[in-house]
Scaffold this motif. Structure first.
Motif, mmCIF file in Angstrom:
data_model
loop_
_atom_site.group_PDB
_atom_site.id
_atom_site.type_symbol
_atom_site.label_atom_id
_atom_site.label_comp_id
_atom_site.label_asym_id
_atom_site.label_seq_id
_atom_site.Cartn_x
_atom_site.Cartn_y
_atom_site.Cartn_z
ATOM 1 N N TYR A 161 11.086 -4.300 -3.491
ATOM 2 C CA TYR A 161 9.787 -4.514 -3.458
ATOM 3 C C TYR A 161 9.004 -5.197 -4.538
ATOM 4 O O TYR A 161 8.042 -5.721 -4.539
ATOM 5 C CB TYR A 161 9.206 -3.216 -3.092
ATOM 6 C CG TYR A 161 9.495 -2.058 -2.066
ATOM 7 C CD1 TYR A 161 8.960 -2.717 -0.845
ATOM 8 C CD2 TYR A 161 10.411 -1.133 -2.321
ATOM 9 C CE1 TYR A 161 9.330 -1.944 0.269
ATOM 10 C CE2 TYR A 161 10.752 -0.545 -1.005
ATOM 11 C CZ TYR A 161 10.132 -0.959 0.132
ATOM 12 O OH TYR A 161 10.611 -0.195 1.373
ATOM 13 N N ASP A 162 9.905 -4.883 -5.533
ATOM 14 C CA ASP A 162 9.143 -5.999 -6.731
ATOM 15 C C ASP A 162 9.102 -7.354 -6.301
ATOM 16 O O ASP A 162 8.184 -7.989 -6.885
ATOM 17 C CB ASP A 162 10.071 -5.474 -8.103
ATOM 18 C CG ASP A 162 11.322 -5.563 -8.008
ATOM 19 O OD1 ASP A 162 12.006 -5.689 -7.254
ATOM 20 O OD2 ASP A 162 11.892 -6.256 -9.017
ATOM 21 N N GLY A 165 6.246 -8.319 -4.314
ATOM 22 C CA GLY A 165 5.003 -8.309 -5.005
ATOM 23 C C GLY A 165 4.938 -9.216 -5.873
ATOM 24 O O GLY A 165 3.765 -10.212 -5.936
ATOM 25 N N TYR A 193 5.082 1.982 -4.183
ATOM 26 C CA TYR A 193 4.031 0.963 -4.805
ATOM 27 C C TYR A 193 4.251 0.651 -6.229
ATOM 28 O O TYR A 193 4.032 -0.368 -6.875
ATOM 29 C CB TYR A 193 2.813 1.731 -4.810
ATOM 30 C CG TYR A 193 1.719 1.411 -6.136
ATOM 31 C CD1 TYR A 193 1.071 0.169 -5.977
ATOM 32 C CD2 TYR A 193 1.557 2.333 -7.202
ATOM 33 C CE1 TYR A 193 0.306 -0.218 -7.076
ATOM 34 C CE2 TYR A 193 1.059 2.146 -8.150
ATOM 35 C CZ TYR A 193 0.419 0.679 -8.263
ATOM 36 O OH TYR A 193 -0.319 0.506 -9.411
ATOM 37 N N TYR A 196 6.470 -2.339 -6.416
ATOM 38 C CA TYR A 196 5.579 -3.539 -6.059
ATOM 39 C C TYR A 196 4.768 -4.053 -7.269
ATOM 40 O O TYR A 196 4.614 -5.168 -7.835
ATOM 41 C CB TYR A 196 4.550 -3.308 -4.993
ATOM 42 C CG TYR A 196 4.876 -3.576 -3.677
ATOM 43 C CD1 TYR A 196 5.133 -4.943 -3.251
ATOM 44 C CD2 TYR A 196 5.135 -2.551 -2.682
ATOM 45 C CE1 TYR A 196 5.452 -5.029 -1.790
ATOM 46 C CE2 TYR A 196 5.593 -2.769 -1.370
ATOM 47 C CZ TYR A 196 5.783 -4.095 -0.844
ATOM 48 O OH TYR A 196 6.158 -4.491 0.200
ATOM 49 N N GLN A 197 3.974 -2.874 -7.899
ATOM 50 C CA GLN A 197 3.547 -3.174 -9.266
ATOM 51 C C GLN A 197 4.451 -3.783 -10.224
ATOM 52 O O GLN A 197 3.881 -4.887 -10.913
ATOM 53 C CB GLN A 197 2.913 -1.797 -9.768
ATOM 54 C CG GLN A 197 1.901 -2.391 -10.894
ATOM 55 C CD GLN A 197 0.401 -2.785 -10.584
ATOM 56 O OE1 GLN A 197 -0.234 -2.395 -9.671
ATOM 57 N NE2 GLN A 197 0.477 -3.887 -11.176
ATOM 58 N N ASN A 246 -1.056 -4.436 0.431
ATOM 59 C CA ASN A 246 0.248 -4.048 0.242
ATOM 60 C C ASN A 246 0.997 -3.932 1.562
ATOM 61 O O ASN A 246 2.384 -3.857 1.550
ATOM 62 C CB ASN A 246 0.425 -2.655 -0.597
ATOM 63 C CG ASN A 246 1.297 -2.771 -1.789
ATOM 64 O OD1 ASN A 246 1.137 -1.812 -2.324
ATOM 65 N ND2 ASN A 246 2.085 -3.662 -1.746
ATOM 66 N N THR A 271 2.322 -8.179 3.341
ATOM 67 C CA THR A 271 4.041 -8.018 3.364
ATOM 68 C C THR A 271 4.415 -7.808 4.620
ATOM 69 O O THR A 271 3.878 -6.960 5.074
ATOM 70 C CB THR A 271 4.231 -7.388 2.200
ATOM 71 O OG1 THR A 271 3.760 -6.026 2.383
ATOM 72 C CG2 THR A 271 3.610 -7.518 0.932
#
Length: 353
Positions: A161-162, A165, A193, A196-197, A246, A271
């Protein structure tokens, strides 16, 4: 087991609602072949050294989750192409059912097993059961690196996920240098999340002021909440000219709020690449999507298993991330549908080293 039931449910919600699983439909613009649990007539039959036909087991965490369903069908498609029989068992998001499924596959004497775990801890338990039975096993949808003793598995493949993002922010920077971005973020606390951040922060650091996040508001993966937070942000007078949503469900809510405010000229990047995302790209709701095709995940986990069992080859890397493929509403040539198993199979073959 991630604090047992509470965190288990959070992880399951994240799988269904986050970027790598945020759709509730089953159709797409690019339809793949319907997979079968029997060997394809046109495929040559793969066999063990003793000449016996290969049969692989697949343990799903929950086939009502479309991310898992498409991945399982992609696994079956790849098996057909290589003359391998498959036995797909659904644990229905039940720890007990997953153990029963593994016991059944061991009893059937399958030649290899791919598992889509409910959690890394539960996955480790299944891996070790396969180890005790002497059956090669591979893992999908999770990186097992964080466990002290995950058992002996061939490899794993999953979203990072990173990196999704990071790709989203870098894409926006390429499209509009100096962009003021509203990050409509997912739910805090389940870990998705937060990954992602990490990627968003990494991209911002590398870009060194080329774009900025003017607001981060959490819509918890939900369309109606995304509508509300976007409406509130517009009412506050905060200036923004790009949105990173997101997931696709939140992109819908953001767009509805922009419509009501007469601001649909503001692009939305999302995404996932689900069938819903494809439709939103066509309709102009999303200007771009950082896709991570689950069809590739299913084919890759099969190839990890097949190459090991049939050829004695281990993956070059223990963990293999899903590729992040940016697709804009102006160019669909790189889009790989979640149910286009043939395209996923071709993508991996063409990118094999």
């Amino acid at each position: 087991m991630k604090k047992m039931l509470a965190l288990l449910m959070a992880a399951t919600m994240a799988l269904s609602l986050a970027a790598c699983g945020g759709s509730s439909t089953s159709g797409s613009a690019s339809s793949g072949s319907t997979a079968s649990t029997s060997t394809a007539d046109s495929a040559s039959t793969s066999s063990t050294a003793s000449g016996e036909e290969l049969t692989f087991g697949y343990i799903a965490y929950d086939m009502t989750d479309i991310w898992n369903e498409y991945s399982a069908r992609a696994f079956e498609y790849a098996a057909e192409q290589n003359g391998v029989k498959t036995v797909v068992l659904d644990s229905k998001n039940s720890l007990e059912e997953s153990i029963t499924a593994m016991e059944s596959l061991i009893q059937q004497g399958v030649d290899g097993i791919s598992i889509f775990p409910i959690s890394t801890e539960q996955g480790s338990q299944l891996v070790k059961m396969a180890n005790e039975a002497g059956i090669p096993v591979t893992v999908e949808n999770f990186s097992m690196d964080g466990l002290e003793d995950p058992g002996d598995y061939i490899g794993s493949v999953a979203c990072e996920y990173d990196k999704i993002g990071e790709a989203a922010i870098k894409y926006i920077a390429e499209q509009k240098p100096g962009a003021k971005i509203f990050f409509c973020a997912g739910q805090q606390g389940a870990g998705v999340y937060e990954k992602y951040q990490e990627g968003v922060d990494r991209a911002l650091e590398e870009l060194d002021g080329q774009v900025e996040i003017v607001s981060t508001l959490h819509a918890d993966w939900l369309t109606d909440k995304a509508y509300n937070v976007t409406t509130d942000l517009i009412s506050s007078g905060t200036e923004f000219d790009y949105i990173f949503a997101n997931n696709g469900m939140m992109a819908q809510g953001c767009y509805q709020a922009l419509q009501d405010a007469g601001m649909t000229d503001i692009p939305i990047v999302s995404t996932g690449g689900s069938p819903d995302d494809y439709k939103m790209l066509q309709d102009g709701v999303e200007s771009a999507c950082m896709t991570a095709p689950v069809s590739i995940q299913g084919v890759q986990t099969f190839m990890n298993l097949y190459n090991y069992v049939a050829k004695g080859e281990e993956p070059a890397e223990k963990f293999m991330p899903l590729p992040v493929i940016p697709v804009s509403g102006d160019d669909f040539s790189d889009y790989i549908a979640w149910d286009d198993y043939a395209a996923a199979y071709e993508y991996l073959n063409s990118n094999a080293q």
